[in-house]
Design a protein around this motif. Structure first.
Motif, mmCIF file in Angstrom:
data_model
loop_
_atom_site.group_PDB
_atom_site.id
_atom_site.type_symbol
_atom_site.label_atom_id
_atom_site.label_comp_id
_atom_site.label_asym_id
_atom_site.label_seq_id
_atom_site.Cartn_x
_atom_site.Cartn_y
_atom_site.Cartn_z
ATOM 1 N N TRP A 322 0.846 -1.192 0.000
ATOM 2 C CA TRP A 322 0.000 0.000 0.000
ATOM 3 C C TRP A 322 0.880 1.239 0.000
ATOM 4 O O TRP A 322 1.847 1.343 0.729
ATOM 5 N N ARG A 323 0.514 2.171 -0.842
ATOM 6 C CA ARG A 323 1.271 3.402 -0.952
ATOM 7 C C ARG A 323 1.158 4.197 0.340
ATOM 8 O O ARG A 323 0.102 4.256 0.982
ATOM 9 N N THR A 324 2.260 4.840 0.696
ATOM 10 C CA THR A 324 2.302 5.696 1.882
ATOM 11 C C THR A 324 2.403 7.159 1.511
ATOM 12 O O THR A 324 2.554 8.006 2.390
ATOM 13 N N THR A 325 2.298 7.487 0.244
ATOM 14 C CA THR A 325 2.619 8.831 -0.209
ATOM 15 C C THR A 325 1.952 9.121 -1.546
ATOM 16 O O THR A 325 1.463 8.215 -2.225
ATOM 17 N N GLY A 326 1.964 10.393 -1.929
ATOM 18 C CA GLY A 326 1.640 10.758 -3.296
ATOM 19 C C GLY A 326 2.777 10.360 -4.218
ATOM 20 O O GLY A 326 3.729 9.691 -3.813
ATOM 21 N N ASP A 327 2.713 10.789 -5.457
ATOM 22 C CA ASP A 327 3.701 10.360 -6.440
ATOM 23 C C ASP A 327 5.087 10.927 -6.155
ATOM 24 O O ASP A 327 5.244 12.115 -5.841
ATOM 25 N N ILE A 328 6.096 10.081 -6.310
ATOM 26 C CA ILE A 328 7.478 10.514 -6.244
ATOM 27 C C ILE A 328 7.810 11.288 -7.519
ATOM 28 O O ILE A 328 7.195 11.083 -8.563
ATOM 29 N N THR A 329 8.758 12.212 -7.428
ATOM 30 C CA THR A 329 9.325 12.847 -8.611
ATOM 31 C C THR A 329 10.818 12.593 -8.623
ATOM 32 O O THR A 329 11.415 12.245 -7.599
ATOM 33 N N ASP A 330 11.429 12.775 -9.773
ATOM 34 C CA ASP A 330 12.817 12.374 -9.974
ATOM 35 C C ASP A 330 13.781 13.463 -9.498
ATOM 36 O O ASP A 330 14.504 14.065 -10.291
ATOM 37 N N ASP A 331 13.768 13.695 -8.200
ATOM 38 C CA ASP A 331 14.689 14.664 -7.610
ATOM 39 C C ASP A 331 14.971 14.272 -6.166
ATOM 40 O O ASP A 331 14.168 13.573 -5.534
ATOM 41 N N PHE A 332 16.081 14.727 -5.655
ATOM 42 C CA PHE A 332 16.554 14.313 -4.333
ATOM 43 C C PHE A 332 15.608 14.772 -3.229
ATOM 44 O O PHE A 332 15.366 14.035 -2.268
ATOM 45 N N ALA A 333 15.054 15.974 -3.354
ATOM 46 C CA ALA A 333 14.157 16.498 -2.314
ATOM 47 C C ALA A 333 12.914 15.637 -2.176
ATOM 48 O O ALA A 333 12.485 15.304 -1.063
ATOM 49 N N SER A 334 12.310 15.264 -3.301
ATOM 50 C CA SER A 334 11.118 14.415 -3.261
ATOM 51 C C SER A 334 11.449 13.050 -2.684
ATOM 52 O O SER A 334 10.740 12.534 -1.804
ATOM 53 N N MET A 335 12.521 12.457 -3.165
ATOM 54 C CA MET A 335 12.897 11.116 -2.726
ATOM 55 C C MET A 335 13.163 11.058 -1.231
ATOM 56 O O MET A 335 12.674 10.160 -0.528
ATOM 57 N N THR A 336 13.919 12.008 -0.701
ATOM 58 C CA THR A 336 14.247 11.969 0.723
ATOM 59 C C THR A 336 13.056 12.362 1.593
ATOM 60 O O THR A 336 12.896 11.819 2.695
ATOM 61 N N ALA A 337 12.217 13.267 1.116
ATOM 62 C CA ALA A 337 11.026 13.628 1.891
ATOM 63 C C ALA A 337 10.123 12.413 2.062
ATOM 64 O O ALA A 337 9.551 12.182 3.135
ATOM 65 N N ILE A 338 10.004 11.617 1.008
ATOM 66 C CA ILE A 338 9.187 10.396 1.081
ATOM 67 C C ILE A 338 9.878 9.328 1.915
ATOM 68 O O ILE A 338 9.296 8.744 2.829
#
Length: 504
Positions: A322-338
């Motif tokens: 089950w997803r825990t988040t909205g969609d990831i984007t291809d950048d470091f800020a999005s990846m680490t925030a998730i």
């Protein structure tokens, strides 16, 4: 959530408000037709009756209007917003002139002006929406699938809805040729964009880009891989294709007959129908039960963005992740925030039911190799599904090395299934630990900052061991030395049990 869906929700809500304005104005026409309705959201009818006004939408069915106030031009009103908690109410203006309605408002970053005219009887018959009901709440039996996090590939991050049969076949071939299949990546998942229309029998057909879905499944299976597909509990998917609303059991049977092995079920337009925990859970349970009833083993991915405590009931609805988040984007800020902030807030997943921080971006080009290694290490430490999202046919040697690192995969796929947790933070750096089935453990060091840092591990963090396997460097290293992490970098270590050195 994807931007088209955000536009859909706001635009649809806007049109709903128009109805209310019309009702209060007591216009002569009782049913209005939005001939200029945009692709998102596809609202069609406004019906005005003694009890108020409603809008009929291809996306969200019937929506009530509320809080209408008269002004010099017509009406203004406040509309609830499903997606932006910071702005739960939107302000709209509806102008009425004769048999025309004009709606004006802001939708996210877009300015919307839409008009309506009286509907013909044919238009009313065609666009009226028939709602369905949900089954009673129950707990579905655990079926033993997904003992470790699923691994494979999904089309969305690279191709969005622009995916076709030829590309999927070529991706399957590339997964075999590059060694990804043998490394453990077995699912080939078609995301949004494959759906056509329903026939008179209600059966959903693929669109012209997928002329033979059963044949495609056979092709994928012949290569030792499994086929995944995508749908929504709402009438429309995130990209505006046909969802499963009102046809849940029928679609499950169709997927099984094609030979589908995995279903991603994305809330999308179902947001308007299912908002409380009870509604969302029963909406996902309906498809979970339908999949089980087919008799085919199908891994079930619940994509509802981590809402309404999904980790506490996902298994009970038949889900395997089950997803825990909205969609990831291809950048470091999005990846680490998730990965470092949002995903750890959820109760730990484990065998048969995994927290899903979304698909991998490794190889899509938005991050450096250093950042992609941190991405891969963080997902592995989190027991996350590893679903690649790049074009496997054009994969660099560097991307291949990251994705096929056997020790990273072994940590992710560890049969104990206990995800890692943060031990400590040191400025912009963090130390994470994960227990492993052999009695050892893994440590990951992450640097979120823009400058290099040096971290020294404590004896407690290393379990008194003096040596470890540096997973990325593929060599044994001393745990007494400081570890230098470049900006946005990581170190991933594996410790054996009771040996004082790492396992081979």
């Amino acid at each position: 959530m994807r931007r088209p869906v955000r536009r859909a929700l706001a635009s649809l809500a806007a049109l709903s408000a128009v109805l209310a304005g019309v009702a209060a104005h007591a216009a002569a026409a009782q049913v209005w037709y939005f001939a200029d309705s945009p692709t998102y959201p596809g609202v069609r009818l406004l019906e005005i009756g003694e009890d108020g006004a409603t809008v009929t939408s291809d996306w969200y069915g019937t929506m009530p209007a509320q809080n209408v106030r008269r002004n010099a031009q017509g009406f203004e009103f406040d509309l609830g917003n499903l997606n932006d908690n910071a702005r739960p109410v939107r302000h709209w203006v509806a102008a009425v002139q004769g048999d025309q309605l004009t709606l004006t408002g802001d939708i996210w970053t877009s300015h919307v002006v839409q008009s309506a005219r009286p509907a013909t009887p044919q238009e009313q018959k065609r666009y009226r929406f028939t709602p369905t009901s949900l089954p009673p709440l129950t707990d579905l039996a655990v079926d033993g699938q997904a003992a470790t996090p699923p691994m494979g590939w999904s089309s969305w991050n690279r191709f969005a809805e622009n995916i076709d049969d030829k590309t999927v076949r070529e991706i399957a071939d590339a997964m075999v040729a590059t060694g990804l299949r043998d490394a453990g990546y077995t699912y080939v998942n078609i995301d949004d964009g494959w759906q056509g229309e329903r026939g008179a029998d209600g059966i959903l057909r693929p669109n012209a880009k997928f002329p033979d879905m059963k044949g495609l499944a056979d092709y994928v299976h012949a290569r030792g891989l499994k086929l995944g597909i995508y749908s929504s509990p709402g009438p429309k998917t995130c990209a505006g294709f046909t969802g499963s609303y009102g046809h849940v059991a029928q679609d499950a049977r169709t997927f099984a007959a094609w030979g589908v092995d995995y279903l991603k079920y994305d809330l999308c337009s179902g947001e308007w129908f299912y908002r409380s925990q009870d509604e969302v859970r029963r909406g996902y349970q309906e498809m979970g039960a339908a999949l089980k009833a087919t008799g085919r083993s199908i891994v079930y991915s619940l994509c509802e963005y981590g809402r309404v405590d999904v980790a506490t009931w996902g298994r009970k609805a038949g889900g395997h992740l089950w997803r825990t988040t909205g969609d990831i984007t291809d950048d470091f800020a999005s990846m680490t925030a998730i990965g470092l902030d949002r995903n750890p807030r959820f109760p730990a997943g484990g065998p048969g039911g995994w927290n899903d921080p979304d698909m991998l971006e490794v190889g899509n080009g938005g991050m450096s190799a250093v950042e992609y290694r941190a991405h891969m290490a963080l997902w592995a430490m989190s027991s996350a599904p590893l679903l690649m999202g790049h074009d496997v046919r054009a994969m660099s040697a560097e991307t291949k090395e990251i994705l096929e690192n056997k020790d990273v995969i072994a940590i992710d796929q560890d049969r104990l299934g206990v995800p890692g947790h943060r031990l400590r933070s040191a400025g912009q750096a963090e130390v994470w630990s994960r227990p492993l089935a052999d009695g050892g453990h893994a440590l990951a060091l992450f640097n979120r900052g823009e400058q290099a840092v040096t971290l020294h591990l404590t004896p407690a963090e290393t379990a008194q061991q003096t040596m470890a396997l540096d997973v990325w460097a593929q060599r044994r290293v001393s745990t007494g030395d400081g570890f230098v992490l470049p900006a946005h970098g990581s170190v991933l270590l594996r410790f054996a049990t009771g040996l004082g050195v790492s396992a081979d």
